[in-house]
Design a protein around this motif. Sequence first.
Motif, PDB file in Angstrom:
ATOM      1  N   ASN A  36      54.346  36.345  32.816  1.00 45.94           N
ATOM      2  CA  ASN A  36      55.651  36.791  32.317  1.00 45.94           C
ATOM      3  C   ASN A  36      56.784  36.427  33.277  1.00 45.94           C
ATOM      4  N   GLY A  37      56.668  35.227  33.856  1.00 44.12           N
ATOM      5  CA  GLY A  37      57.710  34.711  34.729  1.00 44.12           C
ATOM      6  C   GLY A  37      57.639  35.159  36.175  1.00 44.12           C
ATOM      7  N   LYS A  38      56.644  35.972  36.521  1.00 43.59           N
ATOM      8  CA  LYS A  38      56.519  36.466  37.887  1.00 43.59           C
ATOM      9  C   LYS A  38      55.187  36.026  38.485  1.00 43.59           C
ATOM     10  N   SER A  39      55.193  35.751  39.767  1.00 45.70           N
ATOM     11  CA  SER A  39      53.970  35.390  40.464  1.00 45.70           C
ATOM     12  C   SER A  39      53.017  36.583  40.471  1.00 45.70           C
ATOM     13  N   ALA A  40      51.762  36.326  40.163  1.00 46.36           N
ATOM     14  CA  ALA A  40      50.756  37.393  40.137  1.00 46.36           C
ATOM     15  C   ALA A  40      49.480  36.873  40.784  1.00 46.36           C
ATOM     16  N   SER A  41      48.822  37.751  41.507  1.00 47.93           N
ATOM     17  CA  SER A  41      47.557  37.370  42.128  1.00 47.93           C
ATOM     18  C   SER A  41      46.691  38.605  42.308  1.00 47.93           C
ATOM     19  N   GLY A  42      45.433  38.362  42.526  1.00 42.69           N
ATOM     20  CA  GLY A  42      44.516  39.463  42.762  1.00 42.69           C
ATOM     21  C   GLY A  42      43.118  38.957  43.038  1.00 42.69           C
ATOM     22  N   GLN A  43      42.335  39.818  43.618  1.00 44.22           N
ATOM     23  CA  GLN A  43      40.938  39.472  43.856  1.00 44.22           C
ATOM     24  C   GLN A  43      40.142  39.759  42.591  1.00 44.22           C
ATOM     25  N   ILE A  44      39.232  38.860  42.284  1.00 42.44           N
ATOM     26  CA  ILE A  44      38.439  38.992  41.071  1.00 42.44           C
ATOM     27  C   ILE A  44      36.990  38.647  41.338  1.00 42.44           C
ATOM     28  N   GLU A  45      36.139  39.162  40.507  1.00 45.41           N
ATOM     29  CA  GLU A  45      34.765  38.671  40.463  1.00 45.41           C
ATOM     30  C   GLU A  45      34.774  37.440  39.571  1.00 45.41           C
ATOM     31  N   GLY A  46      33.823  36.572  39.728  1.00 47.71           N
ATOM     32  CA  GLY A  46      33.771  35.365  38.924  1.00 47.71           C
ATOM     33  C   GLY A  46      33.694  35.631  37.430  1.00 47.71           C
ATOM     34  N   ARG A  47      33.145  36.761  37.058  1.00 45.00           N
ATOM     35  CA  ARG A  47      32.974  37.093  35.644  1.00 45.00           C
ATOM     36  C   ARG A  47      34.158  37.852  35.035  1.00 45.00           C
ATOM     37  N   THR A  48      35.214  38.069  35.807  1.00 45.45           N
ATOM     38  CA  THR A  48      36.372  38.820  35.317  1.00 45.45           C
ATOM     39  C   THR A  48      37.080  38.026  34.230  1.00 45.45           C
ATOM     40  N   LEU A  49      37.233  38.653  33.091  1.00 44.53           N
ATOM     41  CA  LEU A  49      37.941  38.018  31.982  1.00 44.53           C
ATOM     42  C   LEU A  49      39.451  38.133  32.196  1.00 44.53           C
ATOM     43  N   LEU A  50      40.189  37.213  31.619  1.00 46.07           N
ATOM     44  CA  LEU A  50      41.642  37.241  31.749  1.00 46.07           C
ATOM     45  C   LEU A  50      42.204  38.560  31.224  1.00 46.07           C
ATOM     46  N   VAL A  51      41.680  39.053  30.117  1.00 40.33           N
ATOM     47  CA  VAL A  51      42.179  40.322  29.566  1.00 40.33           C
ATOM     48  C   VAL A  51      41.958  41.472  30.550  1.00 40.33           C
ATOM     49  N   GLU A  52      40.849  41.471  31.255  1.00 44.24           N
ATOM     50  CA  GLU A  52      40.580  42.516  32.261  1.00 44.24           C
ATOM     51  C   GLU A  52      41.555  42.398  33.432  1.00 44.24           C
ATOM     52  N   PHE A  53      41.797  41.170  33.859  1.00 42.02           N
ATOM     53  CA  PHE A  53      42.728  40.951  34.961  1.00 42.02           C
ATOM     54  C   PHE A  53      44.126  41.442  34.586  1.00 42.02           C
ATOM     55  N   GLU A  91      43.692  45.579  33.952  1.00 44.64           N
ATOM     56  CA  GLU A  91      43.207  46.412  35.048  1.00 44.64           C
ATOM     57  C   GLU A  91      43.843  46.087  36.397  1.00 44.64           C
ATOM     58  N   THR A  92      44.061  44.811  36.663  1.00 48.37           N
ATOM     59  CA  THR A  92      44.636  44.439  37.951  1.00 48.37           C
ATOM     60  C   THR A  92      46.161  44.481  37.903  1.00 48.37           C
ATOM     61  N   LEU A  93      46.749  43.951  36.818  1.00 51.07           N
ATOM     62  CA  LEU A  93      48.205  43.866  36.738  1.00 51.07           C
ATOM     63  C   LEU A  93      48.841  45.029  35.986  1.00 51.07           C
ATOM     64  N   GLY A  94      48.035  45.834  35.310  1.00 46.00           N
ATOM     65  CA  GLY A  94      48.559  46.990  34.584  1.00 46.00           C
ATOM     66  C   GLY A  94      49.328  46.639  33.320  1.00 46.00           C
ATOM     67  N   LEU A  95      49.117  45.447  32.778  1.00 44.93           N
ATOM     68  CA  LEU A  95      49.781  45.011  31.554  1.00 44.93           C
ATOM     69  C   LEU A  95      48.881  45.376  30.372  1.00 44.93           C
ATOM     70  N   THR A  96      49.014  46.588  29.911  1.00 45.93           N
ATOM     71  CA  THR A  96      48.084  47.128  28.917  1.00 45.93           C
ATOM     72  C   THR A  96      48.478  46.838  27.472  1.00 45.93           C
ATOM     73  N   GLY A  97      49.531  46.057  27.256  1.00 45.60           N
ATOM     74  CA  GLY A  97      49.898  45.677  25.900  1.00 45.60           C
ATOM     75  C   GLY A  97      48.898  44.736  25.266  1.00 45.60           C
ATOM     76  N   THR A  98      48.190  43.971  26.080  1.00 40.87           N
ATOM     77  CA  THR A  98      47.135  43.095  25.588  1.00 40.87           C
ATOM     78  C   THR A  98      45.903  43.965  25.375  1.00 40.87           C
ATOM     79  N   HIS A  99      45.477  44.057  24.133  1.00 37.04           N
ATOM     80  CA  HIS A  99      44.391  44.986  23.790  1.00 37.04           C
ATOM     81  C   HIS A  99      43.037  44.310  23.718  1.00 37.04           C
ATOM     82  N   VAL A 100      41.991  45.106  23.935  1.00 38.29           N
ATOM     83  CA  VAL A 100      40.612  44.680  23.738  1.00 38.29           C
ATOM     84  C   VAL A 100      40.121  45.425  22.506  1.00 38.29           C
ATOM     85  N   GLY A 101      39.865  44.681  21.452  1.00 37.07           N
ATOM     86  CA  GLY A 101      39.498  45.334  20.204  1.00 37.07           C
ATOM     87  C   GLY A 101      38.065  45.163  19.795  1.00 37.07           C
TER      88      GLY A 101
END
Length: 161
Positions: free
Chosen positions: A9-26, A29-39
């Motif tokens: 969303n136009g801002k630099s973002a980074s975080g530590q992840i496990e290799g199996r971390t899905l983009l939706v989880e990142f 859970e990591t960035l707190g952008l909960t508008g993207t849902h897991v259905g």
Amino acid sequence: MPQVKMTVNGKSASGQIEGRTLLVEFLRETLGLTGTHVGCDTSQCGACVVHVDGRAVKACTMFAAEAEGAEVLTIESMAAPDGTLNTIQQAFQDHHGLQCGFCTPGMVMSAAALLKDNPKPTEAEVRDYLEGNICRCTGYHNIVKAILAASGQDVSAIAAE
């Protein structure tokens, strides 16, 4: 654990992840952008659609590491900074294209991708494009109407359902 860096969303973002971390989880859970849902956890519902380097992607099908260096847009990027809805979001509201709202972020992101590629789609083209998105509430009629309205087309002749 490996580090991942991307622009979200136009801002630099980074975080530590496990290799199996899905983009939706990142994103959630990591960035707190909960508008993207897991259905569904099976890539069938489309509630997790985001844009990665300009393409609509189901974030539950992509590892976060695959987005390394990418430009990611989520539903949080759609409204103006003051909260004013964008054209697509406003059309969903005006034409009752949502009920419970769970699928709405993915629908809006899919609609944005469609209208970017096809600014004046037909009703059939909208319905075909949305095959990867499931809504359990609306029956799609008003979603399709909202997308057509967002494209600037006259929807006054389309009956309300």
